[in-house]
Design a protein around this motif. Structure first.
Motif, PDB file in Angstrom:
ATOM      1  N   GLY A  66       0.845  -1.185   0.000  1.00 23.14           N
ATOM      2  CA  GLY A  66       0.000   0.000   0.000  1.00 23.14           C
ATOM      3  C   GLY A  66       0.886   1.243   0.000  1.00 23.14           C
ATOM      4  O   GLY A  66       1.948   1.244   0.633  1.00 23.14           O
ATOM      5  N   LEU A  67       0.461   2.260  -0.720  1.00 24.54           N
ATOM      6  CA  LEU A  67       1.218   3.522  -0.792  1.00 24.54           C
ATOM      7  C   LEU A  67       0.282   4.646  -0.362  1.00 24.54           C
ATOM      8  O   LEU A  67      -0.702   4.937  -1.035  1.00 24.54           O
ATOM      9  CB  LEU A  67       1.730   3.740  -2.212  1.00 24.54           C
ATOM     10  N   MET A  68       0.572   5.252   0.780  1.00 28.02           N
ATOM     11  CA  MET A  68      -0.290   6.282   1.355  1.00 28.02           C
ATOM     12  C   MET A  68       0.381   7.646   1.221  1.00 28.02           C
ATOM     13  O   MET A  68       1.459   7.868   1.768  1.00 28.02           O
ATOM     14  CB  MET A  68      -0.594   5.973   2.817  1.00 28.02           C
ATOM     15  N   ASP A  69      -0.251   8.539   0.486  1.00 30.08           N
ATOM     16  CA  ASP A  69       0.283   9.873   0.212  1.00 30.08           C
ATOM     17  C   ASP A  69      -0.255  10.839   1.261  1.00 30.08           C
ATOM     18  O   ASP A  69      -1.421  11.248   1.204  1.00 30.08           O
ATOM     19  CB  ASP A  69      -0.151  10.289  -1.197  1.00 30.08           C
ATOM     20  N   VAL A  70       0.582  11.203   2.244  1.00 36.17           N
ATOM     21  CA  VAL A  70       0.139  12.161   3.271  1.00 36.17           C
ATOM     22  C   VAL A  70       0.738  13.542   3.044  1.00 36.17           C
ATOM     23  O   VAL A  70       0.703  14.386   3.948  1.00 36.17           O
ATOM     24  CB  VAL A  70       0.429  11.658   4.708  1.00 36.17           C
ATOM     25  N   ASP A  71       1.273  13.765   1.849  1.00 35.01           N
ATOM     26  CA  ASP A  71       1.692  15.112   1.470  1.00 35.01           C
ATOM     27  C   ASP A  71       0.420  15.849   1.043  1.00 35.01           C
ATOM     28  O   ASP A  71       0.113  15.970  -0.145  1.00 35.01           O
ATOM     29  CB  ASP A  71       2.714  15.046   0.333  1.00 35.01           C
ATOM     30  N   LEU A  72      -0.324  16.325   2.025  1.00 36.05           N
ATOM     31  CA  LEU A  72      -1.681  16.823   1.788  1.00 36.05           C
ATOM     32  C   LEU A  72      -1.714  18.106   0.968  1.00 36.05           C
ATOM     33  O   LEU A  72      -2.681  18.378   0.263  1.00 36.05           O
ATOM     34  CB  LEU A  72      -2.390  17.040   3.130  1.00 36.05           C
ATOM     35  N   HIS A  73      -0.655  18.905   1.044  1.00 39.53           N
ATOM     36  CA  HIS A  73      -0.632  20.178   0.321  1.00 39.53           C
ATOM     37  C   HIS A  73      -0.031  20.046  -1.079  1.00 39.53           C
ATOM     38  O   HIS A  73      -0.217  20.928  -1.914  1.00 39.53           O
ATOM     39  CB  HIS A  73       0.142  21.227   1.118  1.00 39.53           C
ATOM     40  N   GLY A  74       0.684  18.970  -1.328  1.00 34.42           N
ATOM     41  CA  GLY A  74       1.289  18.768  -2.653  1.00 34.42           C
ATOM     42  C   GLY A  74       1.269  17.304  -3.042  1.00 34.42           C
ATOM     43  O   GLY A  74       2.332  16.691  -3.225  1.00 34.42           O
ATOM     44  N   PRO A  75       0.076  16.715  -3.169  1.00 31.12           N
ATOM     45  CA  PRO A  75      -0.016  15.278  -3.464  1.00 31.12           C
ATOM     46  C   PRO A  75       0.321  14.966  -4.923  1.00 31.12           C
ATOM     47  O   PRO A  75      -0.358  15.424  -5.830  1.00 31.12           O
ATOM     48  CB  PRO A  75      -1.488  14.958  -3.159  1.00 31.12           C
TER      49      PRO A  75
END
Length: 280
Positions: A66-75
């Protein structure tokens, strides 16, 4: 009196909702064998491309990832994987992560926003809640690895991961130049402060092979990442060279590793994935 009773009931409901989410978070994480957060001290060092390519390399070795993108401002994860569209709900009323392949699926805030160019303007508490929802409200299922792509620095997002996933390990990405290394030392100290194990440090953009003469050009210097790892007494787990085709692949959402299977970049990510795979 009526107002006081309503306040008490509201507090009870909020506490119950938090307990329910805590249980869902715990249930999801129990199904994931290994958790990694990919960090960098500053932007522009190739952290997201490292996250994406490590996830692909692991999935190609047969692991469920699984790959979780938590770069919420620059996904950027969905675009780099060539994925578009929105996440959908399953019969359990949980979000299905977006499938990249049989062994790799991802979740990103970009897959939850209709207009991809809208800015996400959130303060800390909302970011904390969103990241926990990425764990609790997503049907990750049984995974060998969860790779978390974190924004640069040591702010709310990596702190939330450290507090929520007590067994997560950090992979820190840097370039060889001193400006990057100075910020990486802050990331190393962050991990020590929150008691997060550091799996190792990757030196990205570590030299460019001249397309004309074949000699290595040290664009950002050389050896800085390995020296920083040695000074901090952490593992140096790989050196990834710069490749212009990597830029093109990331922008177009095509898989670099499939198109350039024998390149030094592909081999470097494969070697790091091999070391990670030894944990399973």
């Amino acid at each position: 009196m009526v107002q006081l009773h309503q306040n008490v009931e509201s507090a009870k409901n909020q506490n119950q909702a938090k307990e329910d989410q805590d249980a869902q978070v715990k249930g999801s994480l129990q199904k994931i064998k290994n958790k990694f957060i990919v960090m960098s001290g500053k932007g522009g060092v190739g952290k997201t491309s490292t996250s994406v390519n490590l996830a692909i390399a692991l999935s190609e070795k047969g692991f469920k990832v699984g790959l979780m993108d938590v770069d919420l401002h620059g996904p950027d994860v969905p675009r780099m994987l060539g994925l578009s569209g929105m996440l959908d709900l399953n019969p359990n009323r949980k979000l299905n992560p977006m499938k990249y392949s049989e062994n790799l699926a991802t979740v990103s805030i970009e897959s939850l926003t209709p207009n991809k160019d809208d800015a996400v303007i959130w303060r800390g508490p909302i970011k904390y809640s969103a990241i926990r929802q990425f764990i609790a409200d997503v049907e990750w299922g049984e995974l060998d690895f969860l790779i978390v792509d974190s924004p640069p620095g040591t702010g709310d997002e990596p702190l939330t991961i450290a507090q929520t996933m007590s067994d997560a390990k950090a992979i820190i990405v840097t370039t060889p130049q001193e400006v990057s290394l100075a910020d990486v030392r802050k990331s190393i100290n962050f991990c020590k402060t929150v008691k997060m194990d550091i799996f190792g440090l990757i030196e990205n953009m570590s030299g460019l092979e001249c397309p004309h003469c074949g000699k290595m050009i040290e664009l950002f210097g050389s050896g800085g990442g390995e020296k920083t790892a040695a000074d901090a007494d952490i593992n140096f787990i790989g050196r990834v060279p710069f490749d212009l085709n990597m830029v093109t692949a990331g922008d177009s959402g095509t898989c670099f590793q499939k198109k350039y299977a024998n390149s030094p970049v592909t081999l470097a990510f494969g070697n790091v994935a091999e070391k990670m795979g030894e944990l399973v």
